[in-house]
Each structure stands twice: as structure tokens, then as C-alpha cells.
Enzyme design. Structure first.
Site, PDB file in Angstrom:
ATOM      1  N   GLY A   1     -53.487 -15.880 -54.907  1.00 43.59           N
ATOM      2  CA  GLY A   1     -52.503 -15.569 -53.878  1.00 43.59           C
ATOM      3  C   GLY A   1     -51.940 -14.172 -54.023  1.00 43.59           C
ATOM      4  O   GLY A   1     -52.540 -13.317 -54.682  1.00 43.59           O
TER       5      GLY A   1
ATOM      6  N   HIS B   1     -58.257  -8.563 -51.575  1.00 45.79           N
ATOM      7  CA  HIS B   1     -58.619  -9.967 -51.359  1.00 45.79           C
ATOM      8  C   HIS B   1     -59.204 -10.161 -49.950  1.00 45.79           C
ATOM      9  O   HIS B   1     -60.167 -10.884 -49.762  1.00 45.79           O
ATOM     10  CB  HIS B   1     -57.382 -10.870 -51.458  1.00 45.79           C
ATOM     11  CG  HIS B   1     -56.745 -10.903 -52.809  1.00 45.79           C
ATOM     12  ND1 HIS B   1     -55.524 -10.344 -53.066  1.00 45.79           N
ATOM     13  CD2 HIS B   1     -57.163 -11.432 -53.979  1.00 45.79           C
ATOM     14  CE1 HIS B   1     -55.202 -10.541 -54.326  1.00 45.79           C
ATOM     15  NE2 HIS B   1     -56.171 -11.181 -54.918  1.00 45.79           N
TER      16      HIS B   1
ATOM     17  N   LYS C   1     -65.189  -6.719 -58.177  1.00 47.39           N
ATOM     18  CA  LYS C   1     -65.647  -6.006 -59.376  1.00 47.39           C
ATOM     19  C   LYS C   1     -64.500  -5.397 -60.168  1.00 47.39           C
ATOM     20  O   LYS C   1     -64.720  -4.866 -61.239  1.00 47.39           O
ATOM     21  CB  LYS C   1     -66.620  -4.887 -58.971  1.00 47.39           C
ATOM     22  CG  LYS C   1     -68.020  -5.367 -58.688  1.00 47.39           C
ATOM     23  CD  LYS C   1     -68.963  -4.178 -58.697  1.00 47.39           C
ATOM     24  CE  LYS C   1     -70.350  -4.565 -58.238  1.00 47.39           C
ATOM     25  NZ  LYS C   1     -71.232  -3.394 -58.174  1.00 47.39           N
ATOM     26  N   LYS C   2     -63.276  -5.411 -59.612  1.00 46.85           N
ATOM     27  CA  LYS C   2     -62.175  -4.868 -60.407  1.00 46.85           C
ATOM     28  C   LYS C   2     -62.036  -5.665 -61.699  1.00 46.85           C
ATOM     29  O   LYS C   2     -61.781  -5.115 -62.757  1.00 46.85           O
ATOM     30  CB  LYS C   2     -60.852  -4.882 -59.632  1.00 46.85           C
ATOM     31  CG  LYS C   2     -59.778  -4.130 -60.417  1.00 46.85           C
ATOM     32  CD  LYS C   2     -58.485  -4.022 -59.679  1.00 46.85           C
ATOM     33  CE  LYS C   2     -57.701  -5.299 -59.723  1.00 46.85           C
ATOM     34  NZ  LYS C   2     -57.277  -5.687 -61.084  1.00 46.85           N
ATOM     35  N   ASP C   3     -62.235  -6.976 -61.590  1.00 42.92           N
ATOM     36  CA  ASP C   3     -62.239  -7.817 -62.796  1.00 42.92           C
ATOM     37  C   ASP C   3     -63.691  -7.940 -63.261  1.00 42.92           C
ATOM     38  O   ASP C   3     -64.323  -8.994 -63.154  1.00 42.92           O
ATOM     39  CB  ASP C   3     -61.628  -9.179 -62.475  1.00 42.92           C
ATOM     40  CG  ASP C   3     -60.177  -9.046 -62.070  1.00 42.92           C
ATOM     41  OD1 ASP C   3     -59.388  -8.484 -62.848  1.00 42.92           O
ATOM     42  OD2 ASP C   3     -59.824  -9.462 -60.947  1.00 42.92           O
TER      43      ASP C   3
ATOM     44  N   GLN D   1     -64.560 -10.534 -65.901  1.00 39.06           N
ATOM     45  CA  GLN D   1     -64.481 -11.867 -65.298  1.00 39.06           C
ATOM     46  C   GLN D   1     -65.755 -12.168 -64.497  1.00 39.06           C
ATOM     47  O   GLN D   1     -66.342 -13.243 -64.615  1.00 39.06           O
ATOM     48  CB  GLN D   1     -63.252 -11.938 -64.394  1.00 39.06           C
ATOM     49  CG  GLN D   1     -63.199 -13.163 -63.497  1.00 39.06           C
ATOM     50  CD  GLN D   1     -61.864 -13.286 -62.771  1.00 39.06           C
ATOM     51  OE1 GLN D   1     -60.875 -13.649 -63.361  1.00 39.06           O
ATOM     52  NE2 GLN D   1     -61.833 -12.980 -61.484  1.00 39.06           N
TER      53      GLN D   1
ATOM     54  N   VAL E   1     -61.631  -2.290 -54.078  1.00 40.78           N
ATOM     55  CA  VAL E   1     -60.945  -1.649 -52.949  1.00 40.78           C
ATOM     56  C   VAL E   1     -59.800  -0.814 -53.527  1.00 40.78           C
ATOM     57  O   VAL E   1     -59.043  -1.285 -54.381  1.00 40.78           O
ATOM     58  CB  VAL E   1     -60.397  -2.700 -51.956  1.00 40.78           C
ATOM     59  CG1 VAL E   1     -59.660  -2.025 -50.806  1.00 40.78           C
ATOM     60  CG2 VAL E   1     -61.538  -3.556 -51.425  1.00 40.78           C
TER      61      VAL E   1
ATOM     62  N   SER F   1     -54.241  -4.097 -56.697  1.00 33.42           N
ATOM     63  CA  SER F   1     -53.994  -5.230 -57.586  1.00 33.42           C
ATOM     64  C   SER F   1     -52.622  -5.811 -57.266  1.00 33.42           C
ATOM     65  O   SER F   1     -51.688  -5.067 -56.940  1.00 33.42           O
ATOM     66  CB  SER F   1     -54.003  -4.742 -59.040  1.00 33.42           C
ATOM     67  OG  SER F   1     -53.379  -5.706 -59.877  1.00 33.42           O
TER      68      SER F   1
HETATM   69  O1  PAF Z   1     -59.270 -13.163 -60.299  1.00 34.10           O
HETATM   70  C1  PAF Z   1     -58.399 -14.044 -60.113  1.00 34.10           C
HETATM   71  O2  PAF Z   1     -57.545 -13.935 -59.247  1.00 34.10           O
HETATM   72  C2  PAF Z   1     -58.402 -15.291 -60.983  1.00 34.10           C
HETATM   73  O3  PAF Z   1     -58.767 -14.982 -62.297  1.00 34.10           O
HETATM   74  C3  PAF Z   1     -59.302 -16.420 -60.433  1.00 34.10           C
HETATM   75  C4  PAF Z   1     -60.752 -16.019 -60.376  1.00 34.10           C
HETATM   76  C5  PAF Z   1     -58.802 -16.787 -59.033  1.00 34.10           C
HETATM   77  C6  PAF Z   1     -59.175 -17.649 -61.318  1.00 34.10           C
HETATM   78  O4  PAF Z   1     -57.874 -18.116 -61.405  1.00 34.10           O
END
Ligand code: PAF
Length: 286
Positions: A29, A35, A147-149, A152, A175, A184
Site C-alpha cells: 500500500g 506501484h 527492480k528497486k528491490d 527481493q 521509476v 519509494s
Molecule cells: O516490496 C514490497 O512491497 C513487499 O516486500 C512485498 C513484495 C509486497 C511483500 O510484502
């Protein structure tokens, strides 16, 4: 657009739609244009777009910002309507985790112990767990991550391959604001002066990438150490940078070798007292 708070309702709705392509965009959120870009990618690649909004407690460490993380469901829903998402899945903590602490963990590899994991040792365990749960609940055909994370995304690619999830993972480019700062949710923790100087981080990565493109591999460590020193000694308008890590890997997040061409610089850097900025830059050596 419909909002669901329970797994049962979401599953019942998706069940008859499974002949179509379903995309999942997992989020916590507090949505920004980064996003919304993921949602647009999902829209372009699937018939049905599901966005999850869940601030996942298991990926926050003790003393981190779980309690204060911005909760903005109404504004998020409005933004998701504007980009044509079909369904929002916004479960409660109890709905997602009837048992806490959980008995199940999904990650164990080296890739979840480097970089961010050095200062956030349990973070990726929580991400791996919640993403596995979301994949199991939604059973999407594709899932989009930014790709910012970067770490992850790499971990999720491994998780999908090793747990045999039949899901295509799409990595979306970072972005950035006009001045280069990666978007972010945590940028809103920056003071006005910190925000003004924050783009220095991306400029530093660009300069470093330009230098490493042509440098001898043997000189990498010195060049990187010099960059970290420069950032750590920066003090403009009393704004200080403190590097948490700044490292170079190959694009599969393995330690780079002399003949690797595709590399990535990854950093997490504190700016002021409160804000830890993440950024990264892929580049190709000459
Ligand atoms: O990147 C995020 O916002 C979170 O790590 C994710 C992938 C939604 C998991 O909670």
C-alpha cells in the site's frame, strides 16, 4: 473494482475466471507512481489484475517501522481505480497469519543472507513467506515486482523456481522522480532538505558505473571503497549520508568474476536520522 478482505471471497471470485490470465501485483500500500507502473504492466500482460495491499508484519524486524508504516487504503483504492485494477486483496494480519509466529519458513539460501539481510536478518524470511502465501491464495499466472528491490526480485525468482510455482515473474524498471530519486513509500520520511539532496545517491551510482565499465577488475574493491568514503563524508546543508552497504554483484546476485559483463551496483544508504534509501544500477562492462 472490488475489494476483498478474506481469502475465501477472493478465491471464490477468481475460481470461475481461471481460464483467463491473472496477474498479481503484491504491495504494502501507500501507493506511488512506481506501484501504478507495476499495475499498468500487469494490465498490459493479463486479463485480470489483482493487487494485494498488506503490510506484512513478518518482514519487519524489532524496532523497525511496522507500527508507523503509512496505512492509506482509501487513497490507494482510488489510485488503483484510475489504472483499471480489477480486484484489491487487503486482508487483516489475522486473516493472513492465523498462527504467529509461523511454523513454516521457505528461504534458506545465501542470497537471502547478503546485502539488506546483514542489517535486516529476518526481512527476507518474511518476504518469502508472505509472497508464497499470496501466490498460493491468488494462484496468478504472472506476478510483477519492481527492480528497486533488486535482491527481493532475485530471491522471488529463486523461490518460484525451487518451489515450482507455475508463475512468470516480471521485473519492472525503477521509476524515478524527475531529479533521479527512485520512488519509494519511505521517501516521505525525508525532510525537505534531505529530499533536495537525496538524488546524489543515484548520481553516485551512475559515476561509479561509468568508472567500473572500463576499470581493471583488480581495482574494483578500491574504487568501491573510495565511493563509500566519499558518500560517508558528504555533508551538504547538514545533510549526511551513511552507507549501509554499497556492493557490486553480477545480475544473478552472485559475486562478480573478472569476465562477467552484466553487473549491478546495489546500495542501501541512510539519509539523515530516519530514512534508509535503496537504489541500484545495472551496467555492462566494456
Ligand atoms: O516490496 C514490497 O512491497 C513487499 O516486500 C512485498 C513484495 C509486497 C511483500 O510484502
Amino acid at each position: 473494482m472490488k475489494i476483498f478482505h478474506t481469502i475465501k471471497e477472493l478465491r471464490e471470485t477468481l475460481q470461475p475466471l481461471r481460464t483467463q490470465t491473472i496477474a498479481l501485483v503484491p504491495t504494502m500500500g501507500n501507493l506511488h507512481n512506481g506501484h501504478l507502473d507495476l499495475v499498468k504492466k500487469a494490465r498490459a500482460n493479463a486479463d485480470i489484475v489483482v493487487v494485494s495491499i498488506f503490510i506484512n508484519p513478518t518482514q519487519f524486524g524489532v524496532g523497525e517501522d511496522f507500527d508507523t508504516y503509512p496505512r492509506t487504503l482509501d487513497a490507494d483504492v482510488e489510485k488503483l481505480t484510475s489504472v483499471n485494477a480489477d480486484y484489491v486483496f487487503a486482508p487483516s494480519v489475522e486473516e493472513m497469519y492465523p498462527i504467529l509466529p509461523t511454523n513454516v519458513q521457505v528461504l534458506s539460501g545465501d542470497i537471502s543472507k547478503i546485502l539488506c539481510a546483514k542489517t535486516r536478518p529476518t526481512h527476507f524470511d518474511g518476504v518469502g513467506l508472505v509472497v508464497s502465501k499470496l501466490f498460493n491464495i491468488v494462484q496468478p499466472n504472472i506476478a510483477i515486482f519492481g527492480k528497486k528491490d533488486y535482491q527481493q526480485l532475485a530471491i522471488i525468482r529463486q523461490l518460484v523456481a525451487e518451489l515450482n510455482f507455475p508463475i512468470e515473474i516480471i521485473g519492472a524498471e525503477i521509476v524515478r522522480a524527475d531529479d533521479g530519486l527512485a520512488l519509494s513509500s519511505r521517501n516521505q520520511y525525508l525532510t525537505e532538505t534531505e529530499r533536495k539532496h537525496a538524488p546524489l545517491l543515484q548520481k553516485t551510482l551512475q559515476n561509479l558505473a561509468n568508472e567500473l565499465k572500463t576499470a581493471n577488475f583488480a581495482d574494483f574493491d578500491n574504487i568501491i571503497a573510495k565511493t563509500i568514503d566519499n558518500l560517508n563524508s558528504t555533508n551538504i546543508d547538514n545533510v549526511r549520508f551513511k552507507v549501509d552497504y554499497l556492493e557490486v554483484f553480477n545480475q544473478n546476485l552472485q559475486p562478480p568474476k573478472a569476465d562477467d559483463k552484466g553487473l549491478v551496483i546495489l546500495t542501501a544508504c541512510y539519509l539523515g536520522d530516519k530514512t534508509r534509501l535503496l537504489d541500484n544500477l545495472e551496467f555492462t562492462r566494456n
